[in-house]
Design a protein around this motif. Structure first.
Motif, PDB file in Angstrom:
ATOM      1  N   ILE A  42       0.834  -1.201   0.000  1.00  0.00           N
ATOM      2  CA  ILE A  42       0.000   0.000   0.000  1.00  0.00           C
ATOM      3  C   ILE A  42       0.869   1.252   0.000  1.00  0.00           C
ATOM      4  N   SER A  43       1.887   1.273   0.849  1.00  0.00           N
ATOM      5  CA  SER A  43       2.761   2.444   0.915  1.00  0.00           C
ATOM      6  C   SER A  43       3.556   2.629  -0.373  1.00  0.00           C
ATOM      7  N   ILE A  44       3.990   1.527  -0.978  1.00  0.00           N
ATOM      8  CA  ILE A  44       4.734   1.619  -2.250  1.00  0.00           C
ATOM      9  C   ILE A  44       3.814   2.131  -3.356  1.00  0.00           C
ATOM     10  N   LEU A  45       2.562   1.642  -3.391  1.00  0.00           N
ATOM     11  CA  LEU A  45       1.597   2.113  -4.384  1.00  0.00           C
ATOM     12  C   LEU A  45       1.322   3.600  -4.205  1.00  0.00           C
ATOM     13  N   TRP A  46       1.122   4.023  -2.963  1.00  0.00           N
ATOM     14  CA  TRP A  46       0.832   5.430  -2.706  1.00  0.00           C
ATOM     15  C   TRP A  46       2.038   6.311  -3.032  1.00  0.00           C
ATOM     16  N   LEU A  47       3.235   5.809  -2.772  1.00  0.00           N
ATOM     17  CA  LEU A  47       4.445   6.560  -3.113  1.00  0.00           C
ATOM     18  C   LEU A  47       4.573   6.747  -4.616  1.00  0.00           C
ATOM     19  N   ASN A  48       4.230   5.717  -5.377  1.00  0.00           N
ATOM     20  CA  ASN A  48       4.263   5.833  -6.843  1.00  0.00           C
ATOM     21  C   ASN A  48       3.237   6.848  -7.348  1.00  0.00           C
ATOM     22  N   ILE A  49       2.065   6.854  -6.712  1.00  0.00           N
ATOM     23  CA  ILE A  49       1.048   7.830  -7.092  1.00  0.00           C
ATOM     24  C   ILE A  49       1.532   9.250  -6.800  1.00  0.00           C
ATOM     25  N   ILE A  50       2.154   9.445  -5.642  1.00  0.00           N
ATOM     26  CA  ILE A  50       2.663  10.767  -5.267  1.00  0.00           C
ATOM     27  C   ILE A  50       3.760  11.216  -6.224  1.00  0.00           C
ATOM     28  N   LEU A  51       4.647  10.319  -6.593  1.00  0.00           N
ATOM     29  CA  LEU A  51       5.725  10.679  -7.526  1.00  0.00           C
ATOM     30  C   LEU A  51       5.165  11.035  -8.902  1.00  0.00           C
ATOM     31  N   THR A  52       4.148  10.296  -9.344  1.00  0.00           N
ATOM     32  CA  THR A  52       3.516  10.609 -10.630  1.00  0.00           C
ATOM     33  C   THR A  52       2.860  11.979 -10.601  1.00  0.00           C
ATOM     34  N   LEU A  53       2.140  12.266  -9.505  1.00  0.00           N
ATOM     35  CA  LEU A  53       1.511  13.576  -9.377  1.00  0.00           C
ATOM     36  C   LEU A  53       2.558  14.678  -9.291  1.00  0.00           C
ATOM     37  N   HIS A  54       3.655  14.413  -8.595  1.00  0.00           N
ATOM     38  CA  HIS A  54       4.716  15.410  -8.467  1.00  0.00           C
ATOM     39  C   HIS A  54       5.311  15.760  -9.833  1.00  0.00           C
ATOM     40  N   LYS A  55       5.538  14.760 -10.660  1.00  0.00           N
ATOM     41  CA  LYS A  55       6.105  15.010 -11.989  1.00  0.00           C
ATOM     42  C   LYS A  55       5.129  15.814 -12.858  1.00  0.00           C
ATOM     43  N   GLU A  56       3.845  15.499 -12.733  1.00  0.00           N
ATOM     44  CA  GLU A  56       2.859  16.200 -13.557  1.00  0.00           C
ATOM     45  C   GLU A  56       2.675  17.644 -13.093  1.00  0.00           C
ATOM     46  N   PHE A  57       2.581  17.838 -11.771  1.00  0.00           N
ATOM     47  CA  PHE A  57       2.404  19.190 -11.251  1.00  0.00           C
ATOM     48  C   PHE A  57       3.651  20.038 -11.481  1.00  0.00           C
ATOM     49  N   LYS A  58       4.814  19.401 -11.482  1.00  0.00           N
ATOM     50  CA  LYS A  58       6.063  20.136 -11.684  1.00  0.00           C
ATOM     51  C   LYS A  58       6.145  20.711 -13.092  1.00  0.00           C
ATOM     52  N   ILE A  59       5.560  19.989 -14.059  1.00  0.00           N
ATOM     53  CA  ILE A  59       5.552  20.486 -15.441  1.00  0.00           C
ATOM     54  C   ILE A  59       4.654  21.719 -15.568  1.00  0.00           C
ATOM     55  N   ILE A  60       3.510  21.674 -14.879  1.00  0.00           N
ATOM     56  CA  ILE A  60       2.547  22.771 -14.991  1.00  0.00           C
ATOM     57  C   ILE A  60       2.987  23.978 -14.176  1.00  0.00           C
ATOM     58  N   SER A  61       3.371  23.732 -12.917  1.00  0.00           N
ATOM     59  CA  SER A  61       3.720  24.825 -12.020  1.00  0.00           C
ATOM     60  C   SER A  61       5.183  25.211 -12.203  1.00  0.00           C
ATOM     61  N   ASN A  62       5.446  26.520 -12.180  1.00  0.00           N
ATOM     62  CA  ASN A  62       6.821  26.999 -12.304  1.00  0.00           C
ATOM     63  C   ASN A  62       7.609  26.819 -11.014  1.00  0.00           C
ATOM     64  N   ASN A  63       6.905  26.753  -9.887  1.00  0.00           N
ATOM     65  CA  ASN A  63       7.557  26.576  -8.594  1.00  0.00           C
ATOM     66  C   ASN A  63       7.515  25.099  -8.225  1.00  0.00           C
ATOM     67  N   LYS A  64       8.686  24.450  -8.237  1.00  0.00           N
ATOM     68  CA  LYS A  64       8.732  23.011  -7.990  1.00  0.00           C
ATOM     69  C   LYS A  64       8.357  22.657  -6.550  1.00  0.00           C
ATOM     70  N   GLY A  65       8.618  23.566  -5.612  1.00  0.00           N
ATOM     71  CA  GLY A  65       8.316  23.275  -4.219  1.00  0.00           C
ATOM     72  C   GLY A  65       6.839  23.301  -3.895  1.00  0.00           C
ATOM     73  N   SER A  66       6.026  23.898  -4.766  1.00  0.00           N
ATOM     74  CA  SER A  66       4.588  24.012  -4.494  1.00  0.00           C
ATOM     75  C   SER A  66       3.831  22.724  -4.772  1.00  0.00           C
ATOM     76  N   THR A  67       4.481  21.746  -5.387  1.00  0.00           N
ATOM     77  CA  THR A  67       3.779  20.497  -5.702  1.00  0.00           C
ATOM     78  C   THR A  67       3.326  19.769  -4.442  1.00  0.00           C
ATOM     79  N   LEU A  68       4.045  19.941  -3.326  1.00  0.00           N
ATOM     80  CA  LEU A  68       3.656  19.286  -2.080  1.00  0.00           C
ATOM     81  C   LEU A  68       2.284  19.778  -1.610  1.00  0.00           C
TER      82      LEU A  68
END
Length: 221
Positions: A42-68
């Motif tokens: 479960i934790s590994i699955l959720w970590l993969n989801i978070i990393l996927t969302l982080h990569k997608e939000f990082k492309i859209i947002s200019n501020n990389k730290g705001s993805t959290l």
């Protein structure tokens, strides 16, 4: 017996407890401590989801730290959407009070930051590139109105989608006592399919809310 179809969205309906607004923080009690302490599927699955969302939000947002912030927002909304699918649990995201309290501070913080730090850039957004000079006053009015109603559209989109699915399931469920055994079987299958659809809607609407918030934040930089 419900006197009103919309009473299922009233916080005081379920067991007459006004404390049903505490449902948004039930996750702290439901999530087991082993989820955080030991690596599991479960934790590994959720970590993969978070990393996927982080990569997608990082492309859209200019501020990389705001993805959290946006990942936390996605998690919070999705969890509350899922909680509403359980019986006798108040669906907090079906109320404008809840959705507006999420959308309005986000939009307001973006606007304050943008107008104070990038004033020229914010003025440039009011007039799309290539607009004829004669249409500029009208475009400024249209863009200003579309910008002002953004928190309302975010809040209404989330709450309306949550209400629509729950109302449909409530309407079908209330017809159960009047049906024969054969039709009840079809009703159960339909309710299960609707429950699966609502589970998908819970994820999709939390993603839509978060991705639109990310797009709004990218416009102020």
């Amino acid at each position: 017996m419900m006197t009103n179809l919309f009473s299922s969205f009233d916080p005081s309906t379920n067991f007459n407890l006004s404390m049903n607004w505490l449902s948004p923080i039930l996750g702290m009690l439901i999530i087991p401590s082993l989820f955080w302490l030991t690596p599991s599927r479960i934790s590994i699955l959720w970590l993969n989801i978070i990393l996927t969302l982080h990569k997608e939000f990082k492309i859209i947002s200019n501020n990389k730290g705001s993805t959290l912030i946006f990942i936390s927002l996605f998690t919070y909304i999705m969890f509350n959407n899922f909680l509403g699918l359980f019986p006798y649990i108040f669906t907090s995201t079906s109320h404008m009070v809840m959705t507006l309290s999420l959308a309005l501070p986000l939009w307001l913080s973006f606007m304050i930051y943008g107008w104070f730090n990038n004033t020229i850039h914010m003025f440039a957004h009011l007039v799309p590139q290539g607009t004829p000079p004669i249409l500029m006053p009208f475009m400024v009015c249209i863009e200003s109105i579309s910008n002002i109603i953004r928190p309302g559209t975010l809040a209404i989109r989330l709450s309306a989608n949550m209400i629509a699915g729950h109302l449909l399931m409530t309407l079908l469920g209330n017809t159960g006592p009047m049906l024969s055994i054969i039709f009840i079987n079809f009703l159960i299958i339909t309710q299960i399919l609707l429950l699966l659809l609502e589970s998908a809607v819970s994820i999709i609407q939390s993603y839509v809310f978060t991705i639109l918030s990310t797009l709004y934040s990218s416009e102020v930089n």
